[in-house]
Design an enzyme around this catalytic site. Structure first.
Site, PDB file in Angstrom:
ATOM      1  N   ARG A  62      32.993  11.600  38.032  1.00 13.20           N
ATOM      2  CA  ARG A  62      33.474  10.435  38.773  1.00 13.20           C
ATOM      3  C   ARG A  62      34.426  10.831  39.892  1.00 13.20           C
ATOM      4  O   ARG A  62      34.570  10.109  40.872  1.00 13.20           O
ATOM      5  CB  ARG A  62      34.099   9.416  37.812  1.00 13.20           C
ATOM      6  CG  ARG A  62      33.052   8.691  36.967  1.00 13.20           C
ATOM      7  CD  ARG A  62      33.682   7.793  35.908  1.00 13.20           C
ATOM      8  NE  ARG A  62      34.556   8.493  34.987  1.00 13.20           N
ATOM      9  CZ  ARG A  62      34.150   9.170  33.906  1.00 13.20           C
ATOM     10  NH1 ARG A  62      32.871   9.206  33.597  1.00 13.20           N
ATOM     11  NH2 ARG A  62      35.003   9.792  33.135  1.00 13.20           N
ATOM     12  N   GLU A  99      39.827  19.495  23.391  1.00 13.26           N
ATOM     13  CA  GLU A  99      40.331  19.143  22.064  1.00 13.26           C
ATOM     14  C   GLU A  99      39.548  19.860  20.971  1.00 13.26           C
ATOM     15  O   GLU A  99      40.110  20.335  19.996  1.00 13.26           O
ATOM     16  CB  GLU A  99      40.249  17.630  21.877  1.00 13.26           C
ATOM     17  CG  GLU A  99      40.911  17.149  20.619  1.00 13.26           C
ATOM     18  CD  GLU A  99      40.911  15.639  20.503  1.00 13.26           C
ATOM     19  OE1 GLU A  99      41.347  15.149  19.462  1.00 13.26           O
ATOM     20  OE2 GLU A  99      40.454  14.962  21.444  1.00 13.26           O
TER      21      GLU A  99
END
Length: 179
Positions: A62, A99
């Site tokens: 994006r 993560e």
């Protein structure tokens, strides 16, 4: 101009529990659908940049949309920073931690000249891992990170502060609490 950018915040959709339970996904696609809102976003981001960079770098995916419009508005070139394996030709790479694992960002080896001033752009800054990897990639090419701009900052996750600690001016139009 609305200093708190509440008009833009109202155009950003929140999708609960995406991509996993507990995450509040801040979706700019609804902002992009609004011609006035998208134009205002680019104008306000341009206004926040104090000195024109040589290049605007968009971070996949994006970030490409926002960076392309901002580069056109500023009259600069557009540098694409992509996930590994997406660019043809010779690239340089920077690994970064996620993560649950790691990923790699790349750019063409000849995408920016040493000494070029590059402004990083993405739709959102959360933990800052991707943006910091992009900054390191630009530095690896011998260029300077002039700053970083985001439509959205999630300050509770610390990414913007992480970039500031690295010495980069960071700007965001709207903030949202939490993850």
């Amino acid at each position: 101009m609305l200093q708190d950018h509440e008009d833009l915040r109202a155009l950003i959709r929140t999708i609960p529990d995406f991509p996993k339970p507990g995450v509040q996904f801040r979706d700019i696609t609804t902002l992009l659908l609004d011609a006035r809102g998208f134009a205002a976003t680019i104008e306000r981001m341009a206004f926040q940049i104090e000195e024109k960079p040589d290049l605007v770098a968009g971070i996949e995916a994006r970030g490409f949309i926002v960076a392309a419009a901002l580069a056109q508005r500023l009259g600069t070139g557009l540098l694409l920073i992509r996930k590994d394996g997406k660019l043809p030709g010779e690239t340089i790479a920077e690994d970064y931690a996620l993560e649950y694992g790691s990923d790699t960002l790349t750019m063409h080896v000849d995408a920016c000249a040493p000494g070029a001033r590059v402004h990083l752009v993405d739709d959102l800054i959360a933990t800052g891992g991707t943006a910091l990897a992009a900054a390191r990639l630009v530095r690896k090419a011998g260029a300077t990170v002039a700053g970083a701009s985001f439509v959205i900052d999630l300050p509770d996750l610390g990414g913007a502060e992480l970039l500031r600690q690295e010495g980069f001016p960071v700007r965001a139009l709207v903030t949202f609490p939490g993850a």
